[in-house]
Enzyme design. Sequence first.
Site, PDB file in Angstrom:
ATOM      1  N   GLY A  29      33.544  37.024  58.689  1.00  0.00           N
ATOM      2  CA  GLY A  29      34.176  36.849  57.379  1.00  0.00           C
ATOM      3  C   GLY A  29      34.513  35.392  57.131  1.00  0.00           C
ATOM      4  N   GLY A  30      33.698  34.499  57.717  1.00  0.00           N
ATOM      5  CA  GLY A  30      34.002  33.064  57.706  1.00  0.00           C
ATOM      6  C   GLY A  30      33.990  32.413  56.336  1.00  0.00           C
ATOM      7  N   GLY A  35      38.867  33.427  56.703  1.00  0.00           N
ATOM      8  CA  GLY A  35      37.896  32.755  57.565  1.00  0.00           C
ATOM      9  C   GLY A  35      37.678  31.307  57.168  1.00  0.00           C
ATOM     10  N   TYR A 145      41.368  52.423  53.469  1.00  0.00           N
ATOM     11  CA  TYR A 145      41.438  51.090  54.074  1.00  0.00           C
ATOM     12  C   TYR A 145      42.449  51.096  55.221  1.00  0.00           C
ATOM     13  CZ  TYR A 145      42.477  46.079  54.460  1.00  0.00           C
ATOM     14  OH  TYR A 145      42.667  44.810  54.942  1.00  0.00           O
ATOM     15  N   PRO A 172      48.811  39.857  58.896  1.00  0.00           N
ATOM     16  CA  PRO A 172      49.339  38.988  57.851  1.00  0.00           C
ATOM     17  C   PRO A 172      49.828  39.813  56.665  1.00  0.00           C
ATOM     18  CG  PRO A 172      46.960  39.043  57.724  1.00  0.00           C
ATOM     19  CD  PRO A 172      47.359  39.922  58.885  1.00  0.00           C
ATOM     20  N   THR A 173      50.827  39.273  55.974  1.00  0.00           N
ATOM     21  CA  THR A 173      51.224  39.874  54.705  1.00  0.00           C
ATOM     22  C   THR A 173      50.203  39.455  53.640  1.00  0.00           C
ATOM     23  OG1 THR A 173      53.110  40.222  53.283  1.00  0.00           O
ATOM     24  CG2 THR A 173      52.742  37.957  53.994  1.00  0.00           C
ATOM     25  N   ILE A 175      47.791  37.638  51.548  1.00  0.00           N
ATOM     26  CA  ILE A 175      47.337  36.248  51.674  1.00  0.00           C
ATOM     27  C   ILE A 175      46.790  35.777  50.326  1.00  0.00           C
ATOM     28  CG2 ILE A 175      45.800  34.689  52.956  1.00  0.00           C
ATOM     29  CD1 ILE A 175      45.511  36.962  55.036  1.00  0.00           C
ATOM     30  N   HIS A 188      43.159  40.641  44.339  1.00  0.00           N
ATOM     31  CA  HIS A 188      44.582  40.831  44.610  1.00  0.00           C
ATOM     32  C   HIS A 188      45.380  40.175  43.482  1.00  0.00           C
ATOM     33  CE1 HIS A 188      43.443  41.833  48.815  1.00  0.00           C
ATOM     34  NE2 HIS A 188      44.392  42.712  48.593  1.00  0.00           N
ATOM     35  N   LYS A 196      43.230  35.707  34.869  1.00  0.00           N
ATOM     36  CA  LYS A 196      43.638  36.237  33.555  1.00  0.00           C
ATOM     37  C   LYS A 196      44.348  35.161  32.737  1.00  0.00           C
ATOM     38  CE  LYS A 196      44.496  41.163  34.572  1.00  0.00           C
ATOM     39  NZ  LYS A 196      45.581  42.144  34.720  1.00  0.00           N
TER      40      LYS A 196
HETATM   41  P1  GDP Z   1      49.064  45.449  47.042  1.00  0.00           P
HETATM   42  O1  GDP Z   1      50.073  44.454  47.530  1.00  0.00           O
HETATM   43  O2  GDP Z   1      48.275  46.063  48.158  1.00  0.00           O
HETATM   44  O3  GDP Z   1      49.666  46.489  46.137  1.00  0.00           O
HETATM   45  O4  GDP Z   1      47.952  44.674  46.242  1.00  0.00           O
HETATM   46  P2  GDP Z   1      47.871  43.711  45.002  1.00  0.00           P
HETATM   47  O5  GDP Z   1      47.615  42.336  45.435  1.00  0.00           O
HETATM   48  O6  GDP Z   1      46.829  44.325  44.132  1.00  0.00           O
HETATM   49  O7  GDP Z   1      49.323  43.656  44.308  1.00  0.00           O
HETATM   50  C1  GDP Z   1      49.668  44.634  43.489  1.00  0.00           C
HETATM   51  C2  GDP Z   1      50.993  44.375  42.770  1.00  0.00           C
HETATM   52  O8  GDP Z   1      50.832  43.367  41.755  1.00  0.00           O
HETATM   53  C3  GDP Z   1      51.345  45.653  42.082  1.00  0.00           C
HETATM   54  O9  GDP Z   1      52.739  45.767  41.956  1.00  0.00           O
HETATM   55  C4  GDP Z   1      50.686  45.469  40.726  1.00  0.00           C
HETATM   56  O10 GDP Z   1      51.267  46.282  39.732  1.00  0.00           O
HETATM   57  C5  GDP Z   1      50.958  43.987  40.483  1.00  0.00           C
HETATM   58  N1  GDP Z   1      49.982  43.398  39.545  1.00  0.00           N
HETATM   59  C6  GDP Z   1      50.293  42.862  38.337  1.00  0.00           C
HETATM   60  N2  GDP Z   1      49.193  42.477  37.691  1.00  0.00           N
HETATM   61  C7  GDP Z   1      48.144  42.726  38.510  1.00  0.00           C
HETATM   62  C8  GDP Z   1      46.740  42.529  38.373  1.00  0.00           C
HETATM   63  O11 GDP Z   1      46.233  42.044  37.367  1.00  0.00           O
HETATM   64  N3  GDP Z   1      45.967  42.895  39.425  1.00  0.00           N
HETATM   65  C9  GDP Z   1      46.505  43.430  40.571  1.00  0.00           C
HETATM   66  N4  GDP Z   1      45.681  43.767  41.589  1.00  0.00           N
HETATM   67  N5  GDP Z   1      47.838  43.644  40.711  1.00  0.00           N
HETATM   68  C10 GDP Z   1      48.640  43.307  39.702  1.00  0.00           C
END
Ligand code: GDP
Length: 321
Positions: A29-30, A35, A145, A172-173, A175, A188, A196
């Site tokens: 996953g480098g 990575g 997952y 890790p928390t 990242i 994420h 966005k």
């Molecule tokens: P999680 O930590 O595994 O839940 O993963 P995420 O990185 O997808 O984080 C999700 C959190 O961010 C949740 O509370 C979502 O409601 C919030 N969030 C807000 N806007 C977004 C978005 O546009 N995309 C994602 N993935 N999460 C969002």
Amino acid sequence: MKKFNPNEKNIHLIHEKLIIMDDKILITGGKGLVGSSIEKGIKLGSEIDLRIPEITYNYFNYNKPEYVIHCAAMVGGLGRNINYKGKFYYDNIMINTNVLESSRIHDVKKVVSFLSTCIFPDEVNYPLTEDKIHLGPPHESNYPYAYAKRMLDVQTRAYREQYGLNYVSVIPTNIYGINDNFSLENGHVIPTLMHKLYLSQTNKTDFVVWGSGKPLREFIYSKDVGKLSLWALNHYDEDIPIIFSPSQEISIIDLVDLLVKEFNFKGKVIFDKTKPDGQFRKPTDNSKLKSYLPDFKFTSIEDGIKETVNWFIQNYDNIRK
Ligand code: GDP
């Protein structure tokens, strides 16, 4: 020997040791978020299909790595986890099984494997500590997952016990950082919101955030994870995984504020409550890491976001999105 400290001023200590074995470290996953943040080693990108045993074994047989930092995984944010459950399970269980078994067969001396805080039980006493991974079912939104990753911990311990191998894993928390996947649907929260915001800024449209904004998350900057991975390769030998986190929570609302400021966005911010919040919080206890590295300085979220946003804007045409 001088006490090890992976902070910037002492980083040469890591490098001194690793210069000898630079071409002996394989990073799976480098090219990904984690990575690519590790400064040393041979970066194995997506050109090798680690889901296929023969391909993985042949690669190890030919390249003969002595150390492996195993970051490769099928990953994504909440949206992607919900939409690709079967793929999340299959890709991850195959990748992990093949990488650890190939390492064993080809005499890899040490493997550092990446787990994640989102594999912990949904209902558990907070804060999260390393001994709580298997104490109950994971959150419904990402159980394929989570179970696949939990098996990486099981495989690691089983190999230590049966074969006497010094294989370890780290947790890790969330990242974030450069080279992330900035996909609008599958990323994420931090990379997705950056993308966005960039579009809302350019097209003069509202900035729509998922959920209530109330959930709390902890974040770690990818460069910190890179340093800590090399530290673990050199110095962490326990059978129980170790959490990598600053253990500081921030709400999605406050994260949004930081991003809006960094982009200097003046438009409207909307929290779309029809979209999922996911887990409300998953705070960690980083005492174990602190006991090894009491002076480690985590990059502040303000600095990490600033660097990532600058990189994102400069590289917009070529990034994963
Ligand atoms: P999680 O930590 O595994 O839940 O993963 P995420 O990185 O997808 O984080 C999700 C959190 O961010 C949740 O509370 C979502 O409601 C919030 N969030 C807000 N806007 C977004 C978005 O546009 N995309 C994602 N993935 N999460 C969002």
